[in-house]
Design a protein around this motif. Structure first.
Motif, PDB file in Angstrom:
ATOM      1  N   SER A   1       4.518  11.153   6.674  1.00 54.49           N
ATOM      2  CA  SER A   1       3.974  10.574   7.913  1.00 54.49           C
ATOM      3  C   SER A   1       4.183   9.073   7.922  1.00 54.49           C
ATOM      4  O   SER A   1       4.526   8.468   6.900  1.00 54.49           O
ATOM      5  CB  SER A   1       2.486  10.904   8.050  1.00 54.49           C
ATOM      6  OG  SER A   1       1.746  10.328   6.975  1.00 54.49           O
TER       7      SER A   1
ATOM      8  N   ASP B   1       2.508   5.161   9.007  1.00 53.35           N
ATOM      9  CA  ASP B   1       1.219   4.482   8.965  1.00 53.35           C
ATOM     10  C   ASP B   1       0.695   4.335  10.393  1.00 53.35           C
ATOM     11  O   ASP B   1       1.229   3.543  11.185  1.00 53.35           O
ATOM     12  CB  ASP B   1       1.379   3.114   8.297  1.00 53.35           C
ATOM     13  CG  ASP B   1       0.031   2.447   8.033  1.00 53.35           C
ATOM     14  OD1 ASP B   1      -0.993   2.927   8.562  1.00 53.35           O
ATOM     15  OD2 ASP B   1       0.012   1.438   7.303  1.00 53.35           O
TER      16      ASP B   1
ATOM     17  N   LYS C   1       0.843  -1.194   0.000  1.00 52.66           N
ATOM     18  CA  LYS C   1       0.000   0.000   0.000  1.00 52.66           C
ATOM     19  C   LYS C   1       0.881   1.249   0.000  1.00 52.66           C
ATOM     20  O   LYS C   1       1.897   1.299   0.687  1.00 52.66           O
ATOM     21  CB  LYS C   1      -0.919   0.014   1.225  1.00 52.66           C
ATOM     22  CG  LYS C   1      -1.901  -1.135   1.287  1.00 52.66           C
ATOM     23  CD  LYS C   1      -2.887  -0.951   2.438  1.00 52.66           C
ATOM     24  CE  LYS C   1      -2.209  -0.897   3.779  1.00 52.66           C
ATOM     25  NZ  LYS C   1      -3.176  -0.775   4.887  1.00 52.66           N
ATOM     26  N   SER C   2       0.447   2.239  -0.780  1.00 50.28           N
ATOM     27  CA  SER C   2       1.182   3.494  -0.803  1.00 50.28           C
ATOM     28  C   SER C   2       0.942   4.259   0.486  1.00 50.28           C
ATOM     29  O   SER C   2      -0.115   4.144   1.114  1.00 50.28           O
ATOM     30  CB  SER C   2       0.751   4.337  -2.001  1.00 50.28           C
ATOM     31  OG  SER C   2      -0.625   4.667  -1.904  1.00 50.28           O
ATOM     32  N   GLN C   3       1.939   5.024   0.896  1.00 56.58           N
ATOM     33  CA  GLN C   3       1.793   5.852   2.083  1.00 56.58           C
ATOM     34  C   GLN C   3       2.537   7.153   1.873  1.00 56.58           C
ATOM     35  O   GLN C   3       3.459   7.245   1.058  1.00 56.58           O
ATOM     36  CB  GLN C   3       2.300   5.139   3.334  1.00 56.58           C
ATOM     37  CG  GLN C   3       3.746   4.707   3.281  1.00 56.58           C
ATOM     38  CD  GLN C   3       4.188   4.059   4.583  1.00 56.58           C
ATOM     39  OE1 GLN C   3       4.799   4.712   5.423  1.00 56.58           O
ATOM     40  NE2 GLN C   3       3.862   2.787   4.735  1.00 56.58           N
ATOM     41  N   SER C   4       2.156   8.159   2.619  1.00 57.02           N
ATOM     42  CA  SER C   4       2.744   9.485   2.475  1.00 57.02           C
ATOM     43  C   SER C   4       4.176   9.480   2.982  1.00 57.02           C
ATOM     44  O   SER C   4       4.506   8.832   3.980  1.00 57.02           O
ATOM     45  CB  SER C   4       1.913  10.508   3.258  1.00 57.02           C
ATOM     46  OG  SER C   4       2.559  11.762   3.287  1.00 57.02           O
TER      47      SER C   4
END
Length: 534
Positions: free
Chosen positions: A409, A411, A403-406
């Motif tokens: 920040s 998760d 999953k993509s994440q920023s």
């Protein structure tokens, strides 16, 4: 037919469903193609565009849009269902847009045909009774009819005119001027139609992307969508045939007021485009907020800036890694920034073990740090005393979850599940470090600048400019030029043979003032035979 035979009865009119449908379609088309309808649709289009300017749009700033929806509860959810956060791709905006185009085409084509017919037609016949016109003058002159007509032709040179003969030797001259007013009107409306079409085509072939580049000589190349942090393509753009160019960001400087408000941002960049890519030639350019770099059909804008804190992690086995990752400003001047710098542990091949040893350095960064009771605050946007208040997190960052994440920040679900825990918290100045319980050392080495660039490609922008200029020119013609008509009737040998009777009549085709003075001046010259100078 004999006298006893009755006349045949006419067939009764039958209003069949097909006729009713045809009548409905005909009336609908007439109403849609009326100029009044086009003006109403134009007003509705401007009104429909207001939410796009007042509300955050998902295509421009998805996080801010979601934040707005969450902050406004049911009202935000209702606006989202009504597509107020995707105004320009909404069903209702597209419907107004399409109806306006149809209305303009259906309105302009018949008007253009009538305009062409009017241009080829001769000026209208001279009215039988000129004295009924709003402007009228008459006089008897000793000049003969030929001399009067010659003077009228000379005075009305440049007018569309035609000379006719009537019974009894009467001669008339019909003239009109200001036909370019209707030309300007048509140019304005056709340019408006062209502007709408250019905007529509632009939405199909345009693209826009944002990318963050470190201001230390790092470069960005327009080689594909994977090079962007975010990319918004047009309907006909798949991101595989972008025009190649490269931009190298060498530095960034900012000027601020004493109160800390930004005055000017600028960055010295170098770029390659076209044959420069083969020759390796770099060209210099000073990139500023309102001075985009234009190349290869694209525009490169300087949107914003921020800081990338530099952290060095030294593991117990002596392996050292240094990373500078951009942190997101919490305000417009980057007085404080927040983010997360993430590290994978070295020399661990077991995936499970590696996911338990990942590190993330999160917190706040201040370029001019000030501590109040141990709490870090920002003292200004300039980097005079950089400090970082960090939380060091260890465990599974979720980088291998697919999953993509920023990048700004961590998760939070990993924290909630206990798979990512905080192992240290401390305020750090430049050169200061934290030693974790397993001997790992985290050192803060300062920060460097980064810039946020926006690359915009719109192949129709030149056409939009051209149509906009044409609209202004057409509007100017339709407002400045006055349509007017003038007739001259010359009756030779007036009563008792006293001379030639000259009648002059005028009619303004618009409501603009000024024709009265012009008519009076022309009539006096034609009646007296003397030319006035102004």
């Amino acid at each position: 037919m004999t006298a006893t035979e009755a006349p045949p009865h006419p067939k009764p009119y039958r209003n069949s469903p097909a006729k009713r449908i045809l009548a409905f379609l005909r009336n609908t088309w007439r109403g849609l193609t009326a100029m009044r309808t086009a003006l109403i649709l134009l007003f509705l289009l401007a009104l429909a565009a207001l939410p796009g300017a007042l509300l955050p749009q998902r295509t421009l700033n998805a996080p801010k849009t979601e934040q707005y929806i969450a902050a406004h509860g049911w009202w935000g959810t209702l606006l989202d269902r009504l597509q107020f956060f995707d105004v320009y791709s909404s069903v209702w905006f597209s419907a107004i847009y399409l109806l306006l185009m149809v209305s303009l085409v259906g309105c302009l084509l018949p008007r253009s045909v009538e305009y062409l017919k009017a241009m080829r037609a001769q000026p209208v016949l001279t009215p039988r009774n000129l004295s009924r016109l709003p402007h009228f003058a008459t006089a008897t002159t000793p000049r003969d009819a030929d001399e009067v007509m010659a003077a009228a032709r000379a005075r009305l040179k440049g007018w569309r005119s035609v000379e006719r003969a009537e019974d009894g030797g009467v001669r008339t001259l019909s003239a009109e001027r200001g036909f370019l007013r209707e030309t300007g009107n048509l140019v304005f409306h056709f340019a408006m139609l062209g502007l709408i079409l250019a905007f529509a085509l632009g939405k199909m072939y345009t693209y826009e992307g944002q990318v963050i580049v470190q201001a230390n000589g790092s470069q960005f190349c327009n080689s594909g969508i994977y090079a962007y942090d975010s990319f918004t393509p047009g309907l006909r753009v798949d991101g595989t045939e972008l025009e190649p160019f490269c931009v190298k960001v060498n530095d960034f400087t900012a000027d601020f007021t004493p109160a800390g408000q930004p005055v000017q941002y600028r960055s010295n960049v170098q770029y390659q485009s076209g044959t420069d890519l083969q020759t390796g030639t770099w060209r210099n350019y000073l990139l500023e907020v309102n001075s985009p770099l234009r190349l290869a059909g694209d525009r490169v804008y300087l949107l914003g800036n921020g800081y990338s804190p530099i952290f060095t992690v030294t593991w117990p086995d002596g392996t050292t890694r240094t990373r500078a990752v951009q942190w997101r400003p919490t305000d417009g001047t980057a007085t404080l920034s927040e983010g997360a710098t993430k590290f994978d542990p070295p020399n661990i091949t077991d995936p499970f073990a590696r996911r338990t040893k990942q590190l993330a350095i999160t917190g706040l960064f201040a370029p001019a740090g000030v501590l109040h009771g141990g709490v870090l605050t920002g003292g200004g946007p300039q980097m005079t005393d950089p400090m970082a208040a960090v939380d060091v997190m260890r465990g599974d960052l979720g980088l291998d979850s697919g999953k993509s994440q920023s990048i700004f920040s961590i998760d939070q679900s990993m924290v909630d599940d206990g798979r990512l825990t905080r192992v240290a918290r401390q305020n750090l100045g430049v050169g200061q470090s934290i030693t974790l319980d397993d001997g790992t050392v985290v050192r803060f080495d300062g920060a460097q600048r980064y810039v946020s660039l926006q690359i915009s490609h719109d192949p129709t922008q030149t056409y939009v400019l051209g149509f906009a200029i044409a609209m202004l020119l057409g509007l100017g013609l339709s407002l400045v030029i006055k349509r007017r008509r003038l007739w001259v009737r010359v009756v030779p040998d007036g009563e008792a043979g006293t001379g030639t009777v000259v009648e002059v009549g005028g009619l303004a085709r618009t409501d603009q003032a000024g024709y009265g003075e012009e008519f009076t001046r022309i009539a006096e010259e034609l009646l007296t035979g003397t030319r006035k100078t102004r």
